[in-house]
Each structure stands twice: as structure tokens, then as C-alpha cells.
Motif scaffolding. Structure first.
Motif, short mmCIF file in Angstrom:
data_model
loop_
_atom_site.label_atom_id
_atom_site.label_comp_id
_atom_site.label_asym_id
_atom_site.label_seq_id
_atom_site.Cartn_x
_atom_site.Cartn_y
_atom_site.Cartn_z
N PRO A 16 108.90 65.66 -26.62
CA PRO A 16 110.12 65.01 -27.09
C PRO A 16 110.10 63.49 -26.89
CG PRO A 16 110.65 66.84 -25.64
CD PRO A 16 109.17 66.73 -25.66
N ILE A 35 98.63 60.98 -30.16
CA ILE A 35 97.54 61.86 -29.72
C ILE A 35 98.14 63.02 -28.93
CG2 ILE A 35 95.32 61.97 -28.51
CD1 ILE A 35 95.30 58.90 -28.46
N GLU A 36 97.85 64.24 -29.34
CA GLU A 36 98.38 65.41 -28.61
C GLU A 36 97.29 66.46 -28.50
OE1 GLU A 36 101.33 66.64 -26.94
OE2 GLU A 36 99.82 68.21 -26.65
N GLY A 42 105.66 68.81 -29.98
CA GLY A 42 106.90 69.26 -29.35
C GLY A 42 106.81 69.39 -27.83
N CYS A 45 108.81 71.09 -24.04
CA CYS A 45 110.14 71.49 -24.51
C CYS A 45 110.06 72.53 -25.63
CB CYS A 45 110.89 70.25 -24.96
SG CYS A 45 112.52 70.59 -25.60
N CYS A 50 112.43 74.25 -23.24
CA CYS A 50 113.81 74.36 -23.77
C CYS A 50 113.94 75.42 -24.85
CB CYS A 50 114.27 73.05 -24.40
SG CYS A 50 113.57 71.54 -23.75
N LYS A 54 115.70 79.13 -24.58
CA LYS A 54 117.00 79.33 -25.23
C LYS A 54 116.98 80.50 -26.19
CE LYS A 54 117.69 76.83 -22.68
NZ LYS A 54 117.02 75.86 -21.77
N GLY A 119 93.64 62.33 -25.16
CA GLY A 119 93.49 60.88 -25.09
C GLY A 119 93.20 60.45 -23.67
N THR A 149 102.90 61.71 -21.31
CA THR A 149 102.11 62.92 -21.06
C THR A 149 102.87 64.00 -20.29
OG1 THR A 149 101.15 61.72 -19.20
CG2 THR A 149 99.83 61.84 -21.22
N SER A 169 106.99 79.02 -14.98
CA SER A 169 107.98 79.15 -16.06
C SER A 169 107.29 79.54 -17.37
CB SER A 169 108.75 77.85 -16.23
OG SER A 169 107.88 76.78 -16.56
N LEU A 173 108.22 83.30 -19.46
CA LEU A 173 108.74 83.29 -20.84
C LEU A 173 107.96 84.28 -21.71
CD1 LEU A 173 109.05 79.44 -21.42
CD2 LEU A 173 110.94 81.06 -21.37
N ARG A 279 109.09 70.45 -11.23
CA ARG A 279 107.96 70.01 -12.05
C ARG A 279 107.44 68.68 -11.52
NH1 ARG A 279 107.10 72.75 -16.49
NH2 ARG A 279 106.26 71.00 -17.67
N TYR A 282 102.47 64.66 -15.06
CA TYR A 282 101.13 65.10 -15.47
C TYR A 282 100.33 63.92 -15.99
CZ TYR A 282 97.49 67.74 -17.87
OH TYR A 282 96.29 68.25 -18.29
N LEU A 326 114.28 65.69 -18.37
CA LEU A 326 115.05 66.32 -19.44
C LEU A 326 114.55 65.81 -20.78
CD1 LEU A 326 118.61 65.95 -17.88
CD2 LEU A 326 117.38 68.11 -18.26
N HIS A 328 116.18 65.22 -23.61
CA HIS A 328 116.98 64.17 -24.27
C HIS A 328 116.82 62.83 -23.56
CE1 HIS A 328 119.41 66.91 -21.78
NE2 HIS A 328 119.99 65.83 -21.30
N TYR A 358 121.93 76.84 -19.43
CA TYR A 358 122.34 77.70 -20.55
C TYR A 358 122.48 79.16 -20.15
CZ TYR A 358 121.28 73.55 -23.27
OH TYR A 358 121.24 72.27 -23.76
P1 FAD Z 1 106.24 66.96 -22.43
O1 FAD Z 1 107.22 67.70 -23.22
O2 FAD Z 1 105.67 67.62 -21.23
O3 FAD Z 1 105.08 66.55 -23.43
C1 FAD Z 1 103.92 65.93 -23.02
C2 FAD Z 1 102.80 66.29 -23.98
O4 FAD Z 1 101.68 65.46 -23.72
C3 FAD Z 1 102.31 67.73 -23.84
O5 FAD Z 1 102.41 68.41 -25.05
C4 FAD Z 1 100.84 67.57 -23.40
O6 FAD Z 1 100.00 68.54 -24.00
C5 FAD Z 1 100.50 66.20 -23.92
N1 FAD Z 1 99.43 65.55 -23.15
C6 FAD Z 1 99.32 65.39 -21.82
N2 FAD Z 1 98.22 64.67 -21.51
C7 FAD Z 1 97.63 64.37 -22.68
C8 FAD Z 1 96.47 63.65 -23.02
N3 FAD Z 1 95.70 63.07 -22.09
N4 FAD Z 1 96.14 63.53 -24.33
C9 FAD Z 1 96.89 64.10 -25.29
N5 FAD Z 1 98.02 64.80 -25.03
C10 FAD Z 1 98.38 64.92 -23.73
N6 FAD Z 1 114.93 69.98 -20.89
C11 FAD Z 1 116.10 69.86 -21.52
O7 FAD Z 1 116.53 68.74 -21.77
N7 FAD Z 1 116.84 70.96 -21.88
C12 FAD Z 1 116.41 72.21 -21.60
O8 FAD Z 1 117.09 73.19 -21.94
C13 FAD Z 1 115.17 72.37 -20.94
N8 FAD Z 1 114.70 73.60 -20.66
C14 FAD Z 1 113.49 73.72 -20.07
C15 FAD Z 1 113.02 75.00 -19.78
C16 FAD Z 1 111.79 75.18 -19.19
C17 FAD Z 1 111.29 76.58 -18.92
C18 FAD Z 1 111.00 74.04 -18.89
C19 FAD Z 1 109.64 74.21 -18.26
C20 FAD Z 1 111.45 72.76 -19.14
C21 FAD Z 1 112.71 72.59 -19.73
N9 FAD Z 1 113.23 71.32 -19.99
C22 FAD Z 1 114.44 71.20 -20.60
C23 FAD Z 1 112.49 70.08 -19.65
C24 FAD Z 1 111.81 69.49 -20.87
O9 FAD Z 1 110.92 70.43 -21.40
C25 FAD Z 1 111.07 68.22 -20.50
O10 FAD Z 1 111.94 67.34 -19.85
C26 FAD Z 1 110.52 67.52 -21.73
O11 FAD Z 1 109.65 68.35 -22.42
C27 FAD Z 1 109.82 66.21 -21.34
O12 FAD Z 1 109.31 65.59 -22.48
P2 FAD Z 1 108.03 64.65 -22.40
O13 FAD Z 1 107.79 64.20 -23.80
O14 FAD Z 1 108.20 63.64 -21.35
O15 FAD Z 1 106.82 65.58 -21.91
#
Ligand code: FAD
Length: 472
Positions: A16, A35-36, A42, A45, A50, A54, A119, A149, A169, A173, A279, A282, A326, A328, A358
Motif C-alpha cells: 500500500p 520493484i516488487e 498489494g 495488506c 487486511c 476481512k 531490488g 519494503t 498470521s 489465514l 510485526r 523488513y 497500518l 492507510h 474488524y
Molecule cells: P507491505 O505491505 O509489507 O509491502 C511491502 C512489499 O515490499 C511486500 O510486498 C514485499 O514483498 C516487498 N519487498 C520487500 N523487500 C523487497 C525487495 N528487496 N525488493 C522488492 N520487493 C520487496 N492494516 C490496516 O490498515 N488495516 C487492516 O485491516 C490490517 N489488517 C492486517 C491483517 C493482518 C493479518 C496483517 C498481517 C496486517 C494487517 N494490516 C492492516 C497491516 C498492513 O498490512 C500493513 O500496515 C501494510 O501492508 C504496510 O504497507 P507497506 O507498503 O509499508 O508494506
């Protein structure tokens, strides 16, 4: 060799934070790449956070309602009502796939180049991309780089996760059947949401929490009330309890716990043990040292208030840096980081980031809670309105919970809103707007709210901070 591709902005991570930032950067006319390495966009989340949670929460709630409430609502069902976990999981996967595919289309539509690979830093401006399809590695250059990341589950020292019997977690799921007994270490949001899902489907669930309260970060009164409601639904709580051991022995997990105060030990047994203690950021595989970047003692990449690392062209957003983990919050930072790069200014209001759990009823809050206001010595008034006195909640036979306002004692400015109740997660948006605009509780109480809606409870709770409510 093909020459290195150059971009105005390269985003590492397509969660996100990352994908939203990539879109915003492209919309601001910057040549952008994302880069993913997961193979799907996605992030946590959409793939394992998320969205899948849900889906399971929604459908397990429906099952529970049909099974236990249908007749009181005038629906007679003959024959057995059964859970079909395969179909439940299919429905979950369908929504995940639709949404992650949708994000890929959005990147395309906005002209973002999407690299499916890992990356890592070569130096401050160049990144190596290792494609997940095994094709040849290549480099890209970013005038600006955004690290997004994310995070991963924090391991519990001494407890080995096999994602079968002892799960994170991600594993919980994906369970293929309803466990007879599910034990959960951690009474935070993720733990309690998963507790609700599997308990509704028939598991005996025990939540083990080190602290004396559930729902880290909730207003104290709300946490207590939430625990009562969840206990009424059948969840067992062991608060003030420390887990000292968790080992798989064949098809069961043996758990040792200890009362934090008295030191009294107890042995538990479970079919599944979920470790949900939080958490952690990473950064594996990023080769941070090649860019001279450092993390703090919690593993977070260190940034200033414009998301900049010590290299001003490398910014960091989302779970991998400071602040609440989170989706958002990560998205807001993703937008603001793009705006900083393009225009030199951006904005995230960290005092106004809602939290939602939720479960049913939902629990949602934004702004300060009572404990924080007391600690800061701020004088405040409380206004509360119970859903039992709200016409829509009564009509829906869904009356557990209340809306609670905390307002400045002198000015009535809204300082925090805490809701337990049906649709609390939607209703909290109105509180966010009030905080953002610096509204007083009188502003809300004088705003016409549609009848019959749950949001009338919101209005009456605001009114209750300075006057008598009408319907209670
Ligand atoms: P992430 O979503 O973790 O995305 C990071 C991405 O980077 C990953 O896809 C990973 O593969 C990629 N990556 C990492 N290193 C590299 C690399 N070197 N090269 C390329 N790609 C890389 N939050 C909410 O707001 N509402 C909710 O209802 C909610 N429910 C949740 C339920 C569960 C079970 C969990 C585990 C989390 C939940 N969260 C929720 C938290 C939410 O998922 C995170 O806060 C959110 O995803 C963070 O976004 P982010 O973009 O920082 O990181």
C-alpha cells in the motif's frame, strides 16, 4: 549489455505504501518504476493481511448469524448449516486476486514500469533487480528512491513457526480445516480478529496476553468492554500471562504459560498455536550498507520529517519506518513522499490516523484516549451514547457497544473518538474529519444526521459532552 534504465523515481516494494506512491509519482509526471518481489502487488495488506482477513471475518460472521440468529430474525432454515472451509478460502482468494490484479492495471494505466523482482542497493543511486522468473539480473538508476519494503511477523524467541501447527498470521489465514482448539499468543488487533474468525466457525479459542489488557492502544474503558463482549462470544482470555514454551508434538502443540504476577505455571495443549505478537520492519536483501543506510534498534530505517534518509534522494515510507503499522498510514506517506519530491512539500497528520479492529462489533478509534489525555494533563469532558438507545441498532438487533467522545473541557474541541459497535470502522471517518477540521462537539451535535442510522449515536455522543442526549 543493455544500458541501465534511468527513472526519476524508483520505488522498492509494491505494498500500500509503495504502489500508491508509485502511482502518485507517475501522476506528477515523474518517470517511475516499482520493484516488487512477491509476484503480486498489494504487499502484506492485499496478499496476507487486511484483505484476506476481512474476507474471512465477513464470511464467518455471516455463517455465525445464519446459524445462530436466523430464527430470531424470522428466517427458518431446515437442514444442517455447515462451514465449507475450501469454499471459504476460495472466496478469500478470489477477492485477493481481483484486488492485486486491479493494482497491476492501475500501475499500467498510470505509466509506472513494474519490475517483478528483488531490488537491492548497488550504491546510492543504482539498484540491482533480480527477476523472480530467473532471467538475467539488471540494474536501474533512480534520481530518487523510495524504500517501502514493509514488515514481517515478529518471531517469538524459542518458538518455531512451521505454518502448519505453529503458525504466523500468514498461516492462520490459510487453515484448511477448523481447528478444535486454537491458542493465540498476543491480544492485539491481528490476534483478536483471527480469534473471532475461527471461534465463529467452531474453534475453542484461548488468547494469551502478557499485558493486563487486550487491544494494545485502545482506550482503557473500550478495551475492557471489548474484552467482555468477546468473552460473551466464547473467547477465553489469559491476561497477565507469559508464554514460556511452545513446541509441536505430532499433531498437537504443547504450551507452557506462567502468571506474570504470581509465577504460577500451567500447561496447555492446542491443535494450532498462532504467534501474533507484532510485526517488525523488513529490510532483508536490500543491501542497505551499499548505500550507507542504517536501521535503529528496532530495525526501522531512520528518516527525518520529510521521509529522507541521510541521502536526501532516498526516502522511506510505511511499515519499514516509524509510526503505526497500518495500510492507510503507509498510503498517506506514499502520497506525501511523492509530493515532497515533486513540489518540496507534503503532509501527513499523525495525530489523525484511525485504527479499526474488524471483530463484531467493530472497534474503532482516532485521536487521543483518556489515558493519554490524563498523562498530558489536558482537561477533557466525556460524552457517551450506547447503541442500545439507537433506533437503527435496535432494529437490526445489533445493540452492543457505544460511541465515546473526548472533548476539550473549555472549547469542546474534539480530541478523540472511540467506538465499539456495528460499522464502527465506517463511522470513525466522520470523527477523522472532525479532528482534521478542528470541529467542536457542538458542531457535530448541530449537524443533521439521517434517521434511522447508526451515526445518530455519534451525534448524540457528541451532544452528551456538553448537554443532555435526547434519546437516552
Ligand atoms: P507491505 O505491505 O509489507 O509491502 C511491502 C512489499 O515490499 C511486500 O510486498 C514485499 O514483498 C516487498 N519487498 C520487500 N523487500 C523487497 C525487495 N528487496 N525488493 C522488492 N520487493 C520487496 N492494516 C490496516 O490498515 N488495516 C487492516 O485491516 C490490517 N489488517 C492486517 C491483517 C493482518 C493479518 C496483517 C498481517 C496486517 C494487517 N494490516 C492492516 C497491516 C498492513 O498490512 C500493513 O500496515 C501494510 O501492508 C504496510 O504497507 P507497506 O507498503 O509499508 O508494506
Amino acid at each position: 549489455f543493455a544500458s541501465t534504465q534511468e527513472f526519476d523515481v524508483v520505488v522498492i516494494g509494491g505494498g500500500p505504501g509503495g504502489y500508491v506512491s508509485a502511482i502518485k509519482n507517475a501522476q506528477l509526471n515523474m518517470k517511475t518504476a516499482c520493484i516488487e518481489k512477491r509476484g503480486a502487488l498489494g504487499g502484506t495488506c492485499l496478499n496476507v493481511g487486511c484483505i484476506p482477513s476481512k474476507s474471512l471475518l465477513n464470511n464467518s460472521h455471516l455463517y455465525h448469524q445464519v446459524k445462530h440468529e436466523a430464527s430470531t430474525r424470522g428466517i427458518d432454515i431446515t437442514g444442517d448449516i455447515k462451514v465449507n472451509v475450501d469454499n471459504l478460502q476460495d472466496a478469500k482468494q478470489k477477492s485477493v486476486k481481483a484486488l492485486t490484479g486491479g493494482v497491476e492495471m492501475l500501475l499500467k494505466k498510470n505509466g509506472v514500469t513494474y519490475f517483478k523482482g528483488e531490488g537491492s542497493f548497488v550504491d546510492e543511486h543504482n539498484l540491482n533487480v533480480k527477476p523472480i522468473d530467473g532471467s538475467e539480473e539488471f540494474q536501474v538508476k533512480g534520481k530518487n528512491i523510495i524504500v517501502a519494503t514493509g514488515s514481517e511477523p515478529t518471531p517469538f524467541p524459542g518458538i518455531e513457526i512451521d505454518e502448519e501447527r505453529i503458525v504466523s498470521s500468514t498461516g492462520v489465514l490459510d487453515l484448511k480445516e477448523v481447528p478444535k482448539r486454537l491458542s493465540i499468543i498476543g491480544g492485539g488487533i491481528i490476534g483478536l480478529e483471527m480469534a473471532s474468525v475461527w471461534s465463529r466457525l467452531g474453534s475453542e479459542v484461548t488468547v494469551i496476553e502478557f499485558q493486563n489488557a487486550i487491544g494494545a492502544g485502545m482506550d482503557g474503558e473500550v478495551a475492557k468492554q471489548t474484552q467482555k463482549l468477546l468473552a460473551k462470544q466464547g473467547l477465553k482470555f489469559k491476561l497477565g500471562t507469559k508464554v514460556t514454551k511452545g513446541v509441536r508434538e505430532g499433531d498437537v502443540v504443547k504450551i507452557e504459560v506462567e502468571d506474570v504476577k504470581s509465577g504460577k505455571k500451567e500447561d496447555l495443549e492446542s491443535d494450532i498455536l498462532l504467534v501474533a505478537i507484532g510485526r517488525r520492519p523488513y529490510t532483508k536483501g536490500l543491501n542497505l550498507e551499499k548505500a550507507g543506510l542504517e536501521v535503529d534498534n528496532k530495525g526501522r530505517l531512520v528518516i527525518d520529517d520529510q521521509f529522507r534518509t541521510k541521502h536526501s534522494h532516498i526516502r522511506v515510507i510505511g511499515d519499514v519506518t516509524f509510526g503505526p503499522m497500518l495500510a492507510h498510514k503507509a498510503e498517506e506517506e506514499g502520497i506525501a513522499a511523492a509530493e515532497y519530491i515533486k513540489n518540496g512539500h507534503g503532509h501527513v497528520n499523525y495525530g489523525n490516523i484511525p485504527s479499526v479492529m474488524y471483530t463484531h462489533p467493530e472497534v474503532a478509534w482516532v485521536g487521543s484516549n483518556e489515558e493519554q489525555l490524563k498523562e498530558q494533563g489536558i482537561k477533557y469532558k466525556v460524552g457517551k451514547f450506547p447503541f442500545i438507545a439507537n433506533s437503527r441498532a435496535k432494529t437490526n438487533l445489533d445493540t452492543d457497544g457505544f460511541v465515546k467522545f473526548l472533548a476539550d473541557a473549555e472549547t469542546q474541541r474534539v480530541l478523540g473518538v472511540h467506538i465499539i459497535g456495528p460499522n464502527a470502522g465506517e463511522m470513525i471517518a466522520e470523527a477523522g474529519l472532525a479532528l482534521e477540521y478542528g470541529a467542536s462537539t457542538e458542531d457535530i451535535a448541530r449537524t443533521c444526521h439521517a434517521h434511522p442510522t447508526l451515526s445518530e449515536a455519534f451525534k448524540e455522543a457528541a451532544l452528551s459532552t456538553f448537554d443532555k442526549p435526547i434519546n437516552f
